[in-house]
Design an enzyme around this catalytic site. Structure first.
Site, short mmCIF file in Angstrom:
data_model
loop_
_atom_site.label_atom_id
_atom_site.label_comp_id
_atom_site.label_asym_id
_atom_site.label_seq_id
_atom_site.Cartn_x
_atom_site.Cartn_y
_atom_site.Cartn_z
CG ASP A 215 25.24 116.63 63.68
OD1 ASP A 215 25.87 116.57 64.75
OD2 ASP A 215 25.17 115.68 62.88
CB SER A 236 26.33 112.22 66.56
OG SER A 236 26.98 113.27 65.87
CD GLN A 286 26.53 115.78 68.12
OE1 GLN A 286 27.67 115.68 67.69
NE2 GLN A 286 25.52 116.17 67.36
#
Length: 301
Positions: A215, A236, A286
């Site tokens: 991430d 996110s 993502q």
């Protein structure tokens, strides 16, 4: 330092309160500038909780997550696991992260017993310089700070980034010119690894660390064609991972990131983590919210 003292015994070490209920109330080793919990930390911890609810022989092959509220670094996080299904080959575990009595994150992780198959293929790893020939992110920032023409405000921001104690080693393959606001292709390549030593252990441990790493700086790939705009808000929305082959999260891996689309205040990014021997170890995806100032910003020089 020894990674065990940071990610293994601290950040990814959960306290078991009940059979399928866990809590993390320890130190947040790194908190982003937004002062919200780092998404990778929540994903990694949720996977730790899910892994406690399967047998040692089952390995995670995928997880799909939604960030539903921003995390508060000032209070503990509860992780509630539901044993959704336990089959002969595959098991599914659902995890809910809770703060202030409300879910901040939900995740489903699927685990599989090892199975062989003649059906195998993969893409080819990009050809890039080895990590030994590249500068770390910290070294690049130090190099930029030596430029006497850097605007003072930007110099302070770079110094603050340099002081952050991120438990990941990062070596950008094609670092962007931070003084230019020219649009760039929405692609990035990094060599990444966890800092310190993890060693030979259950593969699920390395997968949890990779979830943390995956991430970091991922969503920023979608901003490369839009560098003339100042970010107002970026967070996110969801995060997915697929694990293909064994790997060591404390060994250098190439993180290939690209953003095929952005629009509607959202950006989509896809990533591949390659082992140094060319084996595709992990695939990631993502989507996040991206809001920017409508007026282009000035040069950083």
């Amino acid at each position: 330092g020894d990674l065990r003292s940071v990610l293994i015994t601290s950040v990814l070490n959960l306290e078991r309160l009940e059979v399928d209920l866990f809590r993390y109330g320890g130190q947040h080793h790194w908190v982003p500038a937004t002062q919200h919990l780092f998404g990778g930390q929540i994903v990694g911890q949720a996977l730790v909780a899910a892994a406690h609810a399967v047998s040692r022989d089952e390995q995670v092959h995928s997880l799909h997550c939604y960030f539903v509220r921003t995390g508060d670094p000032k209070v503990p996080v509860l992780y509630e696991v539901e044993r959704t299904r336990t089959g002969k080959s595959f098991s599914v575990r659902s995890v809910k992260a809770i703060q202030h009595g409300k879910p901040i994150f939900t995740c489903q992780a699927s685990f599989q017993l090892s199975q062989g198959s003649p059906v195998q293929h993969q893409f080819t790893m990009p050809t890039v310089p080895p990590p030994e020939e590249l500068l770390t992110q910290e070294e690049l920032i130090q190099k930029f700070l030596q430029n006497p023409n850097v605007a003072e405000g930007y110099r302070k921001r770079l110094t603050k980034i340099q002081a952050q104690d991120v438990p990941i080693d990062i070596k950008p393959v094609n670092p962007p010119d931070i003084f230019s606001l020219e649009p760039q292709e929405p692609k990035q390549l990094f060599w990444v690894r966890a800092r310190g030593y993890i060693g030979e252990t259950d593969m699920k441990v390395h997968c949890c660390v990779a979830a943390y790493i995956s991430d970091y700086a991922f969503l920023g790939t979608a901003l490369l064609p839009h560098r003339q705009y100042r970010i107002k808000f970026m967070v996110s929305l969801d995060h997915s991972m697929w694990f293909h082959a064994p790997f060591r999260a404390d060994h250098w891996m190439l993180y290939e990131c690209e953003s095929p689309w952005a629009g509607g205040c959202r950006g989509l990014v896809q990533g591949r983590l390659w082992r140094r021997d060319g084996v595709l170890a992990v695939t990631c995806a993502q989507e996040g919210v991206i809001r920017v100032e409508q007026t282009p910003t000035q040069s950083k020089l």
